[in-house]
Design a protein around this motif. Structure first.
Motif, PDB file in Angstrom:
ATOM      1  N   TRP A  10     -47.408  10.405 -26.789  1.00 33.77           N
ATOM      2  CA  TRP A  10     -47.020  11.324 -25.736  1.00 33.77           C
ATOM      3  C   TRP A  10     -46.819  12.701 -26.340  1.00 33.77           C
ATOM      4  N   TRP A  11     -46.852  13.731 -25.469  1.00 40.64           N
ATOM      5  CA  TRP A  11     -46.635  15.081 -25.952  1.00 40.64           C
ATOM      6  C   TRP A  11     -45.980  15.917 -24.868  1.00 40.64           C
ATOM      7  N   ARG A  12     -45.233  16.920 -25.311  1.00 35.83           N
ATOM      8  CA  ARG A  12     -44.511  17.809 -24.396  1.00 35.83           C
ATOM      9  C   ARG A  12     -45.480  18.844 -23.835  1.00 35.83           C
ATOM     10  N   ARG A  13     -45.419  19.058 -22.521  1.00 38.40           N
ATOM     11  CA  ARG A  13     -46.344  19.980 -21.864  1.00 38.40           C
ATOM     12  C   ARG A  13     -45.742  21.380 -21.761  1.00 38.40           C
ATOM     13  N   THR A  14     -45.502  21.968 -22.915  1.00 35.04           N
ATOM     14  CA  THR A  14     -44.986  23.331 -22.932  1.00 35.04           C
ATOM     15  C   THR A  14     -46.023  24.331 -22.432  1.00 35.04           C
ATOM     16  N   ASP A  15     -47.284  23.892 -22.355  1.00 33.59           N
ATOM     17  CA  ASP A  15     -48.351  24.764 -21.857  1.00 33.59           C
ATOM     18  C   ASP A  15     -48.420  24.797 -20.337  1.00 33.59           C
ATOM     19  N   THR A 116     -37.087  21.512 -14.926  1.00 36.28           N
ATOM     20  CA  THR A 116     -37.685  20.183 -15.046  1.00 36.28           C
ATOM     21  C   THR A 116     -38.345  20.022 -16.410  1.00 36.28           C
ATOM     22  N   SER A 117     -38.553  18.760 -16.770  1.00 32.24           N
ATOM     23  CA  SER A 117     -39.286  18.450 -17.996  1.00 32.24           C
ATOM     24  C   SER A 117     -40.630  17.828 -17.631  1.00 32.24           C
ATOM     25  N   HIS A 118     -41.567  17.897 -18.554  1.00 25.85           N
ATOM     26  CA  HIS A 118     -42.915  17.405 -18.291  1.00 25.85           C
ATOM     27  C   HIS A 118     -43.507  16.918 -19.609  1.00 25.85           C
ATOM     28  N   ILE A 119     -43.874  15.651 -19.643  1.00 29.28           N
ATOM     29  CA  ILE A 119     -44.608  15.118 -20.780  1.00 29.28           C
ATOM     30  C   ILE A 119     -45.855  14.409 -20.262  1.00 29.28           C
ATOM     31  N   SER A 120     -46.842  14.261 -21.123  1.00 32.60           N
ATOM     32  CA  SER A 120     -48.027  13.471 -20.810  1.00 32.60           C
ATOM     33  C   SER A 120     -48.104  12.306 -21.770  1.00 32.60           C
ATOM     34  N   MET A 126     -57.927  10.746 -23.510  1.00 35.68           N
ATOM     35  CA  MET A 126     -57.268  11.915 -22.933  1.00 35.68           C
ATOM     36  C   MET A 126     -57.491  12.003 -21.427  1.00 35.68           C
ATOM     37  N   ARG A 127     -58.605  11.477 -20.967  1.00 32.68           N
ATOM     38  CA  ARG A 127     -58.920  11.534 -19.540  1.00 32.68           C
ATOM     39  C   ARG A 127     -58.004  10.645 -18.713  1.00 32.68           C
ATOM     40  N   ASP A 128     -57.363   9.679 -19.357  1.00 29.01           N
ATOM     41  CA  ASP A 128     -56.481   8.752 -18.655  1.00 29.01           C
ATOM     42  C   ASP A 128     -55.011   9.086 -18.867  1.00 29.01           C
ATOM     43  N   ALA A 129     -54.725  10.287 -19.406  1.00 33.82           N
ATOM     44  CA  ALA A 129     -53.334  10.652 -19.666  1.00 33.82           C
ATOM     45  C   ALA A 129     -52.533  10.677 -18.363  1.00 33.82           C
ATOM     46  N   ARG A 130     -51.291  10.235 -18.459  1.00 33.59           N
ATOM     47  CA  ARG A 130     -50.400  10.133 -17.299  1.00 33.59           C
ATOM     48  C   ARG A 130     -49.264  11.134 -17.450  1.00 33.59           C
ATOM     49  N   ASP A 131     -48.975  11.885 -16.383  1.00 31.78           N
ATOM     50  CA  ASP A 131     -47.906  12.877 -16.403  1.00 31.78           C
ATOM     51  C   ASP A 131     -46.591  12.262 -15.952  1.00 31.78           C
ATOM     52  N   LEU A 132     -45.525  12.587 -16.674  1.00 31.55           N
ATOM     53  CA  LEU A 132     -44.174  12.162 -16.305  1.00 31.55           C
ATOM     54  C   LEU A 132     -43.313  13.406 -16.118  1.00 31.55           C
ATOM     55  N   PRO A 142     -45.122   6.907 -30.078  1.00 35.37           N
ATOM     56  CA  PRO A 142     -44.925   8.076 -30.934  1.00 35.37           C
ATOM     57  C   PRO A 142     -45.237   9.390 -30.226  1.00 35.37           C
ATOM     58  N   GLU A 143     -44.539  10.445 -30.647  1.00 37.76           N
ATOM     59  CA  GLU A 143     -44.851  11.784 -30.159  1.00 37.76           C
ATOM     60  C   GLU A 143     -46.022  12.333 -30.964  1.00 37.76           C
ATOM     61  N   LEU A 144     -46.986  12.932 -30.282  1.00 43.65           N
ATOM     62  CA  LEU A 144     -48.175  13.467 -30.922  1.00 43.65           C
ATOM     63  C   LEU A 144     -47.978  14.941 -31.239  1.00 43.65           C
ATOM     64  N   SER A 145     -48.585  15.377 -32.326  1.00 41.75           N
ATOM     65  CA  SER A 145     -48.501  16.778 -32.718  1.00 41.75           C
ATOM     66  C   SER A 145     -49.511  17.607 -31.931  1.00 41.75           C
TER      67      SER A 145
END
Length: 281
Positions: A10-15, A116-120, A126-132, A142-145
């Motif tokens: 997973w990764w944080r969607r700071t973008d 709010t917070s947002h992670i994927s 990558m095409r099947d990534a899910r947003d939380l 694990p958190e991805l870099s």
């Protein structure tokens, strides 16, 4: 960069920023503006879409989550809630822009990015990534870099706002037809241009965003803007690139003139020999 080893992450969607649309008319309001079929979304469903100018240029890309109501989805009689993920730098201006378009409709628009917070979460790709939204990461995942995410994105051929597409981009150039544009829904802003290209022009655009693979063993990562040439004729430019340790070569995305935009075409990226892959999307 080390080869990507994880099968999940997973990764944080700071973008990305987030807008919330609420009210009885939230769904039809957004349905009339964007390219995908918001009305067809079930509760909990998501879709990608683009918001266009009347000339068919992109204002933004977005991912839409339909949060409610819990019943009578097709013809809602109670208040709806949509959460719309947009580029972080555009969230404030987009919220104001949408709010200015509300007249008599029961729609409230708010920029909720800071609240709010947002992670994927990575799926099979990558095409099947899910947003939380406002949910914790899955336990044990694990958190991805940022470098891992960029490698996966370019390997998958996914266009990114502000990197591979911007306000001058026609979405068909960036390969967004299949995942972000409904060909069966009713009218939306910019639809006339899209239909004209698809049905009168056979889907042909002046350039296409393509996946590019430099030869095995290449290590020099080209910068954005590096020329892509065929037979010593400049055909386009790189938008993003990365060294893929998994493939032992440099991979890139870049725009190529339509006459050259065929998978398997031999090109040069700067001074490096390379081959065009499939169109990006």
């Amino acid at each position: 960069m080390e080869p990507y080893q994880h099968t999940s992450g997973w990764w944080r969607r700071t973008d990305r920023g987030r807008l919330r649309l609420t009210g009885r008319d939230a769904v039809p309001f957004l349905q009339a503006l964007v390219s995908n079929d918001v009305d067809a979304l079930p509760v909990g469903g998501t879709c990608d879409a683009v918001y266009l100018t009347p000339q068919g240029r992109m204002i933004t890309d977005m991912r839409i989550l339909r949060r409610g109501p819990a019943s009578n989805v097709q013809r809602p009689t109670s208040s709806e809630e949509l959460v719309v993920s947009v580029p972080a730098e555009l969230a404030g201006s987009l919220a104001a822009r949408l709010d200015s378009l509300v007249f008599s409709e029961d729609v409230q628009v708010a920029d909720i990015s800071a609240a709010t917070s947002h992670i994927s979460v990575l799926g099979e790709s990558m095409r099947d990534a899910r947003d939380l939204i406002d949910e914790p990461p899955p336990p044990g995942v694990p958190e991805l870099s940022a470098s891992e995410i960029e490698q996966l994105r370019i390997e998958a051929g996914l266009a990114k706002w502000g990197v591979d597409m911007n306000e001058e981009t026609i979405p068909l150039e960036a390969g967004l037809l299949e995942r972000a544009i409904s060909q069966t829904k009713g009218c939306y802003v910019g639809q006339e241009v899209i239909i004209r290209v698809l049905h009168r022009g056979g889907g042909r655009v002046a350039r296409r965003l393509m996946k590019i693979a430099c030869d095995i063993g290449s290590t020099v990562v080209p910068s954005a803007g590096t020329e892509i040439s065929k037979d010593d004729i400049v055909s386009g430019h790189v938008t993003s690139a990365v060294f893929s340790a998994r493939e032992h070569r440099v991979l890139a995305l870049g725009y190529v003139k339509r006459d050259h935009a065929e998978p398997g075409t031999a090109v040069r990226v700067g001074d490096q020999p390379a081959t065009l892959g499939e169109p990006a999307s």
